[in-house]
Write a protein that holds these residues in place. Structure first.
Motif, short mmCIF file in Angstrom:
data_model
loop_
_atom_site.label_atom_id
_atom_site.label_comp_id
_atom_site.label_asym_id
_atom_site.label_seq_id
_atom_site.Cartn_x
_atom_site.Cartn_y
_atom_site.Cartn_z
N SER A 26 -4.90 -8.27 1.30
CA SER A 26 -4.74 -6.89 1.76
C SER A 26 -6.06 -5.82 1.76
O SER A 26 -6.44 -5.13 2.44
CB SER A 26 -3.69 -6.17 0.77
OG SER A 26 -2.43 -6.95 0.91
N MET A 31 -6.94 -2.15 2.74
CA MET A 31 -5.69 -1.32 2.25
C MET A 31 -6.25 -0.68 0.71
O MET A 31 -7.08 -1.40 0.22
CB MET A 31 -4.49 -2.17 2.09
CG MET A 31 -3.62 -2.56 3.38
SD MET A 31 -2.13 -3.47 2.75
CE MET A 31 -1.25 -2.35 2.17
N LYS A 32 -5.48 0.43 0.63
CA LYS A 32 -5.92 0.96 -0.78
C LYS A 32 -5.57 0.11 -1.88
O LYS A 32 -4.47 -0.68 -1.85
CB LYS A 32 -5.23 2.34 -0.77
CG LYS A 32 -5.83 3.33 -0.18
CD LYS A 32 -4.93 4.81 -0.02
CE LYS A 32 -5.51 5.73 1.09
NZ LYS A 32 -4.80 6.89 0.97
N GLU A 35 -1.89 0.58 -3.25
CA GLU A 35 -0.77 -0.03 -2.03
C GLU A 35 -0.95 -1.47 -1.82
O GLU A 35 -0.13 -2.32 -2.12
CB GLU A 35 -1.28 0.42 -0.97
CG GLU A 35 -0.98 2.07 -0.48
CD GLU A 35 -1.27 2.73 0.87
OE1 GLU A 35 -1.85 1.68 1.62
OE2 GLU A 35 -1.33 3.84 0.81
N ALA A 36 -2.08 -2.10 -2.05
CA ALA A 36 -2.24 -3.70 -2.20
C ALA A 36 -1.67 -4.39 -3.30
O ALA A 36 -0.88 -5.25 -3.29
CB ALA A 36 -3.66 -4.23 -2.03
N ILE A 274 1.56 -4.49 4.74
CA ILE A 274 0.47 -5.61 4.94
C ILE A 274 0.57 -5.99 6.48
O ILE A 274 -0.60 -6.10 7.01
CB ILE A 274 0.55 -6.74 4.00
CG1 ILE A 274 0.53 -6.27 2.57
CG2 ILE A 274 -0.31 -7.75 4.42
CD1 ILE A 274 0.94 -7.42 1.44
N GLN A 277 -1.03 -3.43 8.55
CA GLN A 277 -2.39 -3.08 8.32
C GLN A 277 -3.17 -4.56 8.91
O GLN A 277 -4.13 -4.25 9.71
CB GLN A 277 -2.57 -3.17 7.06
CG GLN A 277 -4.02 -2.90 6.71
CD GLN A 277 -4.48 -1.54 7.06
OE1 GLN A 277 -3.83 -0.62 7.30
NE2 GLN A 277 -5.89 -1.42 7.00
#
Length: 458
Positions: A26, A31-32, A35-36, A274, A277
């Motif tokens: 992630s 991804m931030k 969030e990951a 995920i 993204q």
């Protein structure tokens, strides 16, 4: 040092290893961090839940199956250790540590050459490919041929993930996700063959009954939990249990029917952002090419039809083992997780229980026959891992030990069972051909649909 690090990572198990891989994957997709991390934790929680439910299945259904076998005096002397026994033995093999980078390299090469859309992040389940490599190594004595076994199984698995994507997307509602691993992947083509044959038989092809029809017809008695309860009653009666034990087993099987779909939900909550993204990032980077995230077949067990059919196939598989000529395997370790064998078939048949019974019977018969031929190699794998002593004891495994991919490759390199190679090889290759043809047909359909939408918008 590298060996120790890899072994430490493997010992973490899928509930820890997969979230770690997912978090790193992630972050690579930009991804931030928060969030990951959240996605990885959700996936880990889901796999802990799956482990608890599978543990419940093993602890409740396993002894019932064993009691059933003893009660009916089933004389099958090789015990199926199942994937819980086969996976640790595989990871202890000489091929294991190099198998992970080899399988990843195969994936990267196929992605670069546009031979697959699957981006495999499920490192733990590379043990399936490793198993093939370990068998080839033992059978031929060649380490490099063992590596070739890993390569071949990996390549076939990634293609199966591509070919069954429509099923994972439309039937299991797993958008952007593929299942290129384990029994669910390699058993799917057999269901495709059965479906193709039935479609050519007038009258028979119109027979259809599924979980939804049962629920409509029988009301509360057609609910998944009620079906699970009655399945438990039947298993308890066949096992010769007393009333108390029968009722306890029935409640546990009802609980399995209810809990399994719910423990899958945290995994889906983690995977959804995920997957979006990954597809967005990879498609932008590689010119709009569609990518699929390759994940564990446990995701398929949350479907009601898969769970109910799994319970149904416990006594059916034992019956097949009894009547199958030449079979030596007593189903045990994989009985509780038999859903892995028939999950993709459930999707191929769109939940049609009539067709699932036919393809599932063929799948389990072929699995048991191949696993019987592989008892010698399976036993040597167990001895090498220190799981059993070299005292004449025999072990087998339905999961992977009964894999046609492994069997065909071993026989091509050794020619010990020429007749078996000819029959299984020709049949399974034909199943793969039908699967490729089916996937190609769906792809053309999708292209036509996309073109129609473009024309309509214009």
């Amino acid at each position: 040092m590298f060996t120790q690090i890899m072994q430490y990572i493997l010992d973490l198990g899928p509930a820890v290893m997969l979230p770690l891989v997912i978090i790193l994957f992630s972050l690579a997709l930009r991804m931030k961090i928060g969030e990951a991390f959240k996605a990885g934790i959700h996936i880990g929680i889901g796999f802990v839940g799956i482990g608890l439910v599978v543990g419940l299945m093993l602890d409740s259904i396993g002894p019932a199956a064993q009691a059933m076998a003893e009660r009916f005096d089933i004389n099958l002397h090789v015990i199926d250790v199942g994937w819980p026994g086969a996976a640790p033995m595989t990871w202890a093999s000489q091929i294991a540590l190099v198998a992970i980078p080899v399988a990843i390299a195969v994936n990267i090469v196929m992605l670069v050459l546009k031979l697959t859309r699957v981006v495999n992040v499920d490192i733990w389940n590379i043990w399936h490919m490793t198993f093939t490599g370990a068998f080839v190594h033992i059978a031929t004595g060649s380490y490099w041929l063992g590596i070739l076994g890993v390569v071949v199984h990996a390549a076939v698995a990634y293609k199966l993930g591509d070919w069954f994507y429509k099923d994972t997307r439309d039937y299991f509602e797993l958008e952007g996700i593929a299942v290129p691993h384990g029994t669910s992947a390699y058993c799917g083509p057999i269901a495709v063959f059965v479906d193709a044959v039935i479609e050519k038989i007038p009258g028979i092809r119109k027979i259809s009954f599924n979980a939804e029809n049962m629920q409509k017809r029988f009301g509360a008695f057609g609910e998944p939990t009620t079906i699970g309860f009655f399945m438990g009653l039947i298993l308890g009666l066949l096992a010769g249990y007393g009333l108390k034990d029968i009722l306890q087993l029935a409640i546990k099987t009802a609980a399995i029917m209810l809990l399994m779909p719910r423990v899958i939900k945290p995994i889906m909550d983690g995977l959804t952002p995920i997957s979006k993204q990954a597809r967005k990032h990879l498609q932008a980077k590689f010119g709009g090419q569609e990518f699929l995230i390759g994940l564990d077949p446990a995701l398929l067990l949350g479907q009601t039809s898969v769970i109910s059919t799994s319970l149904l196939f416990i006594p059916i598989t034992i019956l097949i083992a009894i009547i199958l000529p030449g079979n030596q395997i007593l189903p045990f370790g994989d009985l509780a997780t038999i859903g892995f064998f028939i999950a993709m078939g459930v999707a191929v048949h769109q939940g049609n229980l009539f067709r699932i019974l036919i393809s599932g019977t063929l799948i389990m018969a072929m699995t048991l026959w191949i696993a019987t031929q592989a008892v010698g190699l399976n036993t040597q794998l167990a001895v090498n891992a220190g799981a059993i002593a070299a005292d004449g004891s025999l072990v087998g495994s339905m999961d992977q030990g009964g894999s046609p991919i492994t069997y065909i490759l071993v026989q091509l390199l050794t020619f010990k069972h020429a007749t078996g190679l000819a029959v299984i090889g020709i049949f399974y290759l034909f199943c793969l051909f039908l699967t490729w043809k089916r996937a190609r047909y769906f792809a053309i359909q999708q292209q036509c649909l996309n073109q129609t939408e473009v024309n309509t918008n214009n």
